[in-house]
Scaffold this motif. Structure first.
Motif, PDB file in Angstrom:
ATOM      1  N   PRO A 205      25.658   6.807   6.280  1.00 33.58           N
ATOM      2  CA  PRO A 205      25.257   5.415   6.021  1.00 33.58           C
ATOM      3  C   PRO A 205      24.577   5.299   4.660  1.00 33.58           C
ATOM      4  O   PRO A 205      24.094   6.303   4.114  1.00 33.58           O
ATOM      5  CB  PRO A 205      24.270   5.116   7.149  1.00 33.58           C
ATOM      6  N   PRO A 206      24.508   4.086   4.114  1.00 33.62           N
ATOM      7  CA  PRO A 206      23.883   3.914   2.801  1.00 33.62           C
ATOM      8  C   PRO A 206      22.400   4.305   2.839  1.00 33.62           C
ATOM      9  O   PRO A 206      21.721   4.093   3.835  1.00 33.62           O
ATOM     10  CB  PRO A 206      24.018   2.412   2.514  1.00 33.62           C
ATOM     11  N   ARG A 207      21.941   4.897   1.757  1.00 30.03           N
ATOM     12  CA  ARG A 207      20.510   5.189   1.609  1.00 30.03           C
ATOM     13  C   ARG A 207      19.920   4.098   0.730  1.00 30.03           C
ATOM     14  O   ARG A 207      20.404   3.861  -0.378  1.00 30.03           O
ATOM     15  CB  ARG A 207      20.309   6.546   0.953  1.00 30.03           C
ATOM     16  N   VAL A 208      18.870   3.453   1.233  1.00 29.17           N
ATOM     17  CA  VAL A 208      18.246   2.348   0.503  1.00 29.17           C
ATOM     18  C   VAL A 208      16.833   2.762   0.117  1.00 29.17           C
ATOM     19  O   VAL A 208      16.066   3.237   0.961  1.00 29.17           O
ATOM     20  CB  VAL A 208      18.223   1.055   1.346  1.00 29.17           C
ATOM     21  N   TYR A 209      16.512   2.595  -1.156  1.00 27.47           N
ATOM     22  CA  TYR A 209      15.222   2.989  -1.710  1.00 27.47           C
ATOM     23  C   TYR A 209      14.505   1.760  -2.273  1.00 27.47           C
ATOM     24  O   TYR A 209      15.146   0.860  -2.818  1.00 27.47           O
ATOM     25  CB  TYR A 209      15.414   3.998  -2.852  1.00 27.47           C
ATOM     26  N   TYR A 210      13.180   1.776  -2.169  1.00 25.04           N
ATOM     27  CA  TYR A 210      12.357   0.680  -2.675  1.00 25.04           C
ATOM     28  C   TYR A 210      11.247   1.236  -3.545  1.00 25.04           C
ATOM     29  O   TYR A 210      10.762   2.346  -3.331  1.00 25.04           O
ATOM     30  CB  TYR A 210      11.743  -0.105  -1.511  1.00 25.04           C
ATOM     31  N   ARG A 211      10.827   0.437  -4.520  1.00 25.44           N
ATOM     32  CA  ARG A 211       9.688   0.767  -5.371  1.00 25.44           C
ATOM     33  C   ARG A 211       9.051  -0.541  -5.809  1.00 25.44           C
ATOM     34  O   ARG A 211       9.716  -1.578  -5.869  1.00 25.44           O
ATOM     35  CB  ARG A 211      10.104   1.582  -6.589  1.00 25.44           C
ATOM     36  N   LEU A 212       7.757  -0.483  -6.089  1.00 24.71           N
ATOM     37  CA  LEU A 212       7.084  -1.675  -6.601  1.00 24.71           C
ATOM     38  C   LEU A 212       7.450  -1.885  -8.061  1.00 24.71           C
ATOM     39  O   LEU A 212       7.542  -0.933  -8.834  1.00 24.71           O
ATOM     40  CB  LEU A 212       5.564  -1.535  -6.485  1.00 24.71           C
TER      41      LEU A 212
ATOM     42  N   LYS B 139       0.832  -1.218   0.000  1.00 23.69           N
ATOM     43  CA  LYS B 139       0.000   0.000   0.000  1.00 23.69           C
ATOM     44  C   LYS B 139       0.864   1.264   0.000  1.00 23.69           C
ATOM     45  O   LYS B 139       0.656   2.171  -0.804  1.00 23.69           O
ATOM     46  CB  LYS B 139      -0.943   0.014   1.197  1.00 23.69           C
ATOM     47  N   VAL B 140       1.842   1.329   0.892  1.00 25.38           N
ATOM     48  CA  VAL B 140       2.710   2.508   0.975  1.00 25.38           C
ATOM     49  C   VAL B 140       3.476   2.708  -0.332  1.00 25.38           C
ATOM     50  O   VAL B 140       3.541   3.821  -0.867  1.00 25.38           O
ATOM     51  CB  VAL B 140       3.680   2.402   2.171  1.00 25.38           C
ATOM     52  N   LEU B 141       4.034   1.623  -0.865  1.00 25.13           N
ATOM     53  CA  LEU B 141       4.816   1.732  -2.101  1.00 25.13           C
ATOM     54  C   LEU B 141       3.924   2.047  -3.297  1.00 25.13           C
ATOM     55  O   LEU B 141       4.332   2.792  -4.194  1.00 25.13           O
ATOM     56  CB  LEU B 141       5.622   0.452  -2.330  1.00 25.13           C
ATOM     57  N   ALA B 142       2.708   1.514  -3.319  1.00 28.16           N
ATOM     58  CA  ALA B 142       1.787   1.801  -4.424  1.00 28.16           C
ATOM     59  C   ALA B 142       1.372   3.267  -4.405  1.00 28.16           C
ATOM     60  O   ALA B 142       1.262   3.898  -5.464  1.00 28.16           O
ATOM     61  CB  ALA B 142       0.556   0.893  -4.345  1.00 28.16           C
ATOM     62  N   GLU B 143       1.134   3.807  -3.215  1.00 30.64           N
ATOM     63  CA  GLU B 143       0.765   5.220  -3.110  1.00 30.64           C
ATOM     64  C   GLU B 143       1.886   6.129  -3.605  1.00 30.64           C
ATOM     65  O   GLU B 143       1.629   7.210  -4.123  1.00 30.64           O
ATOM     66  CB  GLU B 143       0.405   5.572  -1.667  1.00 30.64           C
ATOM     67  N   ALA B 144       3.120   5.694  -3.451  1.00 28.20           N
ATOM     68  CA  ALA B 144       4.274   6.497  -3.875  1.00 28.20           C
ATOM     69  C   ALA B 144       4.631   6.275  -5.346  1.00 28.20           C
ATOM     70  O   ALA B 144       5.350   7.083  -5.920  1.00 28.20           O
ATOM     71  CB  ALA B 144       5.483   6.154  -3.011  1.00 28.20           C
TER      72      ALA B 144
END
Length: 139
Positions: A93-100, A44-49
């Protein structure tokens, strides 16, 4: 052929489609994974983004109650299943990003319907649970 398989096509004749009623079918394990509250919330969170990416810390903030470990395990499983893409920026620190992924986006509709059903019927389910507990207490 056993009586339970009479009239049903074998897995091989159906191509790559799973068969939930076949004890050996990995569909059962997949349903265990996609049926968790954390998976539903992450989708839900990733879909909204979408199509934008979301940082790990932002996901954790938006998913109240999820631990860092559980979110990490959930995202690893989603990545392994091809539902989520992951990008790491080599910072300290590393920045980690996610997407659907497109496959992950295709899961949002069915999960949204299940979430809506659960929210709509929660009071009824709670009432049934209370009645069941009351009946068990009087037995």
């Amino acid at each position: 052929m056993t009586p339970s398989t009479v009239g049903r096509p074998s897995r091989g004749s159906r191509g790559n489609r799973g068969d939930l009623f076949d004890p050996e079918c990995p569909t059962r394990r997949l349903l265990d994974r996609i049926g968790t509250k954390w998976m539903s919330m992450a989708v839900k969170v990733l879909a909204e983004a979408s199509p934008e990416e979301v940082r790990f810390a932002e996901l954790q903030r938006r998913m109240a109650g999820v631990s860092q470990k559980m979110l990490s395990v959930t995202l690893q499983a989603m990545t392994r299943d091809g539902l989520v893409g992951r990008r790491v920026e080599p910072t300290v620190p590393p920045r980690v990003y996610y997407r659907l992924t497109p496959l992950g986006l295709s899961l949002e509709g069915p999960l949204a319907m299940v979430r809506a059903w659960a929210e709509e019927h929660m009071a009824e389910i709670d009432g049934a649970n209370r009645r069941s507990q009351d009946e068990a207490a009087t037995d």
